[in-house]
Design an enzyme around this catalytic site. Structure first.
Site, short mmCIF file in Angstrom:
data_model
loop_
_atom_site.label_atom_id
_atom_site.label_comp_id
_atom_site.label_asym_id
_atom_site.label_seq_id
_atom_site.Cartn_x
_atom_site.Cartn_y
_atom_site.Cartn_z
N ASP A 1 40.32 22.76 16.38
CA ASP A 1 41.15 23.43 17.39
C ASP A 1 40.58 24.80 17.76
O ASP A 1 40.60 25.20 18.92
CB ASP A 1 42.60 23.55 16.89
CG ASP A 1 43.19 22.19 16.58
OD1 ASP A 1 42.93 21.25 17.34
OD2 ASP A 1 43.90 22.06 15.56
N HIS B 1 48.02 20.53 13.30
CA HIS B 1 46.88 19.90 13.98
C HIS B 1 47.35 18.63 14.69
O HIS B 1 46.86 17.55 14.42
CB HIS B 1 45.78 19.61 12.96
CG HIS B 1 44.56 18.94 13.54
ND1 HIS B 1 43.81 19.50 14.54
CD2 HIS B 1 43.99 17.75 13.29
CE1 HIS B 1 42.81 18.69 14.86
NE2 HIS B 1 42.91 17.61 14.13
#
Ligand code: APR
Length: 318
Positions: A152, A179
């Site tokens: 990310d 996530h």
């Protein structure tokens, strides 16, 4: 530097193979033990011909898992099934929960001292599954269990650099939360170098970062999810961890770890300081702007639920 053994579980897969290559090229790794239920012996034979000093061995089948893990300083786990179009990360739970639990039981037995990095999705649930499994076996150390959400960060850094014409190597965007989907929260207000976004730009950039994994799943059209960028992100995380283990504490962003930063959720991604024992310090999330505060409040029920699902899988099995 000290001899460092890394065990990679799921090493013959889409993430496992490029990650094995990156670890073979890593100067902190001395030994690379590759494990898979698929043909990992061929992967190890292939990789072993690269003329870097890292010793490579392949292990296959549960009876060889102990030898793979023995003496490992770092265990990295991408084993499991990937997403297909139309699936969320949570849809992987039924298959991957059991795979992670089984592998963690083996880590508890054969490498209880190792730092464990989990890539297998859904990370928001597989990290709590690993923690509960380790707790039940009496070897849980919260400093040594890390969910690899660093892709990310990698994506946020790339997209913000591209949008603003900044040098890739200078840009750092902290990404907090979890996530999966809305639990991925880039802190654009804390971007280095400072960048200003209108509310509309902030929303569009946040959506782009949250949906990036799904874009890859759709583009691969049934052939899996992100592998090369995930391997890159995991290799960065592993390097930072090994640096810490070798006595060079360093701050690495966005690891999904046991945390008290947000009281409602026992695991949360923020920057962490990596040191000789793994996570030396959870750094917290700094000052959020109003958009980020609202997004954080909105994600909590989802993150809490996904964490609880992982805990229940071990504590109250169906
Ligand atoms: N033990 C060891 N290896 C396993 C096991 C197991 N119990 N179960 C599956 N594997 C292996 C498979 O044989 C395969 O080689 O894990 C590998 C997974 O590879 P892929 O199917 O190519 O999946 P990949 O794209 O690498 O993604 C793996 O990481 O990011 C996450 O969401 C992703 O959960 C998925 C995982």
């Amino acid at each position: 530097c000290e001899a460092r053994k890394v065990a990679l579980l799921g090493a013959a897969g889409g993430i496992g193979q490029p990650l094995a290559l990156l670890l073979k090229m890593n100067k902190f790794v001395t030994e690379l033990a590759l494990y898979d239920i698929g043909n990992v012996v061929g992967v190890a034979a292939d990789l072993s011909h690269c003329n870097t000093p890292v010793k490579v061995a392949g292990y296959t089948g549960p009876e060889e898992l102990g030898a793979c893990l023995k003496g490992a300083d770092l265990v990295v786990i991408p084993a499991g099934v990937p997403r297909k179009p139309g699936m969320t990360r949570d849809d992987l739970f039924n298959t991957n929960a059991g795979i992670v639990k089984g592998l963690i039981e083996a880590v508890a037995k054969h490498a209880p001292q190792a730092v464990i990095e989990i890539i297998t999705n859904p990370v928001n649930s597989t990290v709590p599954i690993a923690a509960e499994t380790l707790k039940a076996l009496g070897v849980y150390d919260p400093k040594k269990l890390i969910g690899v959400s660093s892709l990310d960060i990698v994506r946020a850094n790339t997209f913000v650099s591209e949008a603003r014409g900044l040098d890739m190597k200078d840009v750092d965007v902290p990404v907090i939360g979890g996530h999966a989907g809305a639990t991925i929260l880039p802190l654009l207000s804390q971007t280095t170098p400072a960048v200003t976004f209108t509310d509309a730009e902030k929303k569009a950039m946040t959506d782009k970062i949250q949906n990036a994994g799904t874009v890859v799943v759709e583009a691969k059209a049934g052939k899996g999810s992100a592998t090369l960028s995930m391997a890159y992100a995991a290799a960065r995380m592993a390097e930072s961890t090994l640096l810490g283990l070798n006595g060079e504490p360093n701050i690495y962003e966005c690891a999904f770890v046991a945390s008290e930063v947000v009281p409602e959720v026992p695991y949360f991604a923020t920057k962490v300081l990596l040191g000789p024992q793994g996570v030396a310090k959870v750094m917290g999330m700094g000052e959020l702007d109003s958009f980020e505060k609202a997004a954080l409040q909105a994600m909590i029920p989802q993150l809490k639920g996904e964490i609880q699902k992982g805990i229940d899988f071990v504590k109250n099995p169906p």
